[in-house]
Design a protein around this motif. Structure first.
Motif, mmCIF file in Angstrom:
data_model
loop_
_atom_site.group_PDB
_atom_site.id
_atom_site.type_symbol
_atom_site.label_atom_id
_atom_site.label_comp_id
_atom_site.label_asym_id
_atom_site.label_seq_id
_atom_site.Cartn_x
_atom_site.Cartn_y
_atom_site.Cartn_z
ATOM 1 N N ILE A 50 0.868 -1.191 0.000
ATOM 2 C CA ILE A 50 0.000 0.000 0.000
ATOM 3 C C ILE A 50 0.902 1.237 0.000
ATOM 4 C CG2 ILE A 50 -1.814 1.267 1.231
ATOM 5 C CD1 ILE A 50 -2.678 -1.337 2.551
ATOM 6 N N GLY A 53 4.392 3.471 -4.455
ATOM 7 C CA GLY A 53 5.226 4.526 -5.026
ATOM 8 C C GLY A 53 5.879 4.096 -6.327
ATOM 9 N N ILE A 57 11.023 -0.141 -3.069
ATOM 10 C CA ILE A 57 11.124 -1.315 -2.193
ATOM 11 C C ILE A 57 10.404 -2.521 -2.818
ATOM 12 C CG2 ILE A 57 10.435 -2.225 0.076
ATOM 13 C CD1 ILE A 57 10.964 0.677 1.117
HETATM 14 C C1 LIG Z 1 7.080 8.231 0.843
HETATM 15 S S1 LIG Z 1 6.253 7.403 -0.465
HETATM 16 C C2 LIG Z 1 6.825 5.753 -0.210
HETATM 17 C C3 LIG Z 1 6.753 4.900 -1.439
HETATM 18 C C4 LIG Z 1 7.287 3.486 -1.254
HETATM 19 N N1 LIG Z 1 6.519 2.746 -0.278
HETATM 20 C C5 LIG Z 1 8.748 3.543 -0.862
HETATM 21 O O1 LIG Z 1 9.073 3.354 0.325
HETATM 22 O O2 LIG Z 1 9.558 3.815 -1.725
HETATM 23 C C6 LIG Z 1 4.560 7.299 0.115
HETATM 24 C C7 LIG Z 1 3.611 6.788 -0.968
HETATM 25 O O3 LIG Z 1 2.330 6.548 -0.360
HETATM 26 C C8 LIG Z 1 1.332 6.973 -1.270
HETATM 27 N N2 LIG Z 1 0.076 7.193 -0.532
HETATM 28 C C9 LIG Z 1 -0.186 8.185 0.361
HETATM 29 N N3 LIG Z 1 -1.444 8.065 0.830
HETATM 30 C C10 LIG Z 1 -1.980 6.966 0.229
HETATM 31 C C11 LIG Z 1 -3.248 6.331 0.301
HETATM 32 N N4 LIG Z 1 -4.234 6.800 1.083
HETATM 33 N N5 LIG Z 1 -3.467 5.239 -0.461
HETATM 34 C C12 LIG Z 1 -2.489 4.750 -1.280
HETATM 35 N N6 LIG Z 1 -1.268 5.324 -1.393
HETATM 36 C C13 LIG Z 1 -1.011 6.408 -0.644
HETATM 37 C C14 LIG Z 1 1.915 8.211 -1.915
HETATM 38 O O4 LIG Z 1 1.290 8.576 -3.116
HETATM 39 C C15 LIG Z 1 3.379 7.792 -2.090
HETATM 40 O O5 LIG Z 1 3.613 7.198 -3.334
#
Ligand SMILES: C[S@@+](CC[C@H](N)C(=O)[O-])C[C@H]1O[C@@H](n2cnc3c(N)ncnc32)[C@H](O)[C@@H]1O
Length: 259
Positions: A50, A53, A57
């Motif tokens: 979830i 991104g 990872i």
């Molecule tokens: C800091 S990034 C981390 C991405 C990935 N997990 C990583 O560690 O590389 C946070 C991600 O969470 C997503 N995100 C935030 N709120 C969300 C939601 N309610 N449902 C799904 N994705 C969400 C954002 O769009 C973003 O891509």
């Protein structure tokens, strides 16, 4: 079908995300290995990521042969992921409304997601709904030393924003509250440091990265500008130069909640 109306504060960060927030190649593999070791999983699993991104990872789980599903509200982030993604399913969806059946995953990942969201209760309800009995929800985050350049700059930015914006600027609060709730509901909780690595940190790298931080870009543009100017001036006087390099050890911590 992409939903162009589901805009995300991460859209503007998508093209620079992996460059500015890179992890050494072995870290995602170490995260997967630590989860498998803690939970006793042996082979490939059904994994839901979830807030997947750009796949920074998640790619390691795909490469290991897991049946991997990544969801994210940001289409731009998923588009970056899809450039080199094969054998996985990427869906633009909100973690509050997951398009999956109950108890359909062995592992649900929330990697660097909870600190940036206010709507974490809905996300946790959904994560728990789709994880199977005996499966796990994993909260992960990278952590910096208390005395490190990034930690000092983060604290100073919080003070500056509270001064000029006159409202508390939440950073870690959502993640801490979410983890307390998971702990109270899980059958077993295990904390682990999955990987550690060395970096040369500079104030400039923090300033560049922070321009695209999710909570930061949601602030009014004039507040962002003032805050970065003040932080830059503070950093210059505190560290001598914005390009001064400091050797630091970073780590990636996971909390595995088994249900
Ligand atoms: C800091 S990034 C981390 C991405 C990935 N997990 C990583 O560690 O590389 C946070 C991600 O969470 C997503 N995100 C935030 N709120 C969300 C939601 N309610 N449902 C799904 N994705 C969400 C954002 O769009 C973003 O891509």
């Amino acid at each position: 079908m992409p939903d162009q109306t589901m805009s995300s504060t991460f859209d503007s960060a998508a093209s620079t995300f992996e460059h500015q927030r890179s992890l050494p190649r072995e870290v995602p593999e170490a995260i997967r290995a630590a989860i498998w070791s803690i939970t006793g999983l042996s082979g490939p699993a059904r994994v839901l990521d979830i807030g997947a991104g750009t796949g920074r990872i998640g790619r390691a789980f795909v490469a290991a042969g897991d049946s991997y599903f990544g969801v994210d509200t940001s289409l731009a982030m998923l588009q970056e992921f899809s450039i080199d993604a094969v054998n996985c399913t990427l869906t633009q969806a909100d973690g509050n409304h997951l398009p999956f059946s109950d108890r359909s995953f062995d592992v649900v990942l929330l990697m660097q997601v909870l600190s940036g969201v206010d709507d974490w209760t809905g996300i946790l309800d959904e994560a728990r709904r789709v994880v199977r009995v005996g499966g796990c929800v994993v909260v992960g985050r990278s952590s910096n030393p208390e005395w490190g350049v990034d930690t000092q700059l983060k604290k100073q930015l919080k003070h500056i924003l509270e001064d000029i914006h006159l409202a508390p600027f939440p950073t870690e609060q959502s993640r801490r509250q979410a983890m307390a709730l998971l702990e109270s509901l899980a059958a077993r909780h295990t904390h682990a440091v999955a990987a550690s690595w060395h970096v040369l940190a500079t104030p400039n790298a923090f300033l560049l990265r922070h321009r695209t931080g999710a909570r930061f870009v949601a602030l009014p543009p004039n507040i962002q500008k003032q805050a970065l100017e003040k932080l830059g001036a503070w950093a210059e006087s505190t560290f001598g130069s914005l390009d001064a390099e400091f050797a630091e050890t970073r780590s990636f911590e996971i909390d595995v909640y088994e249900f």
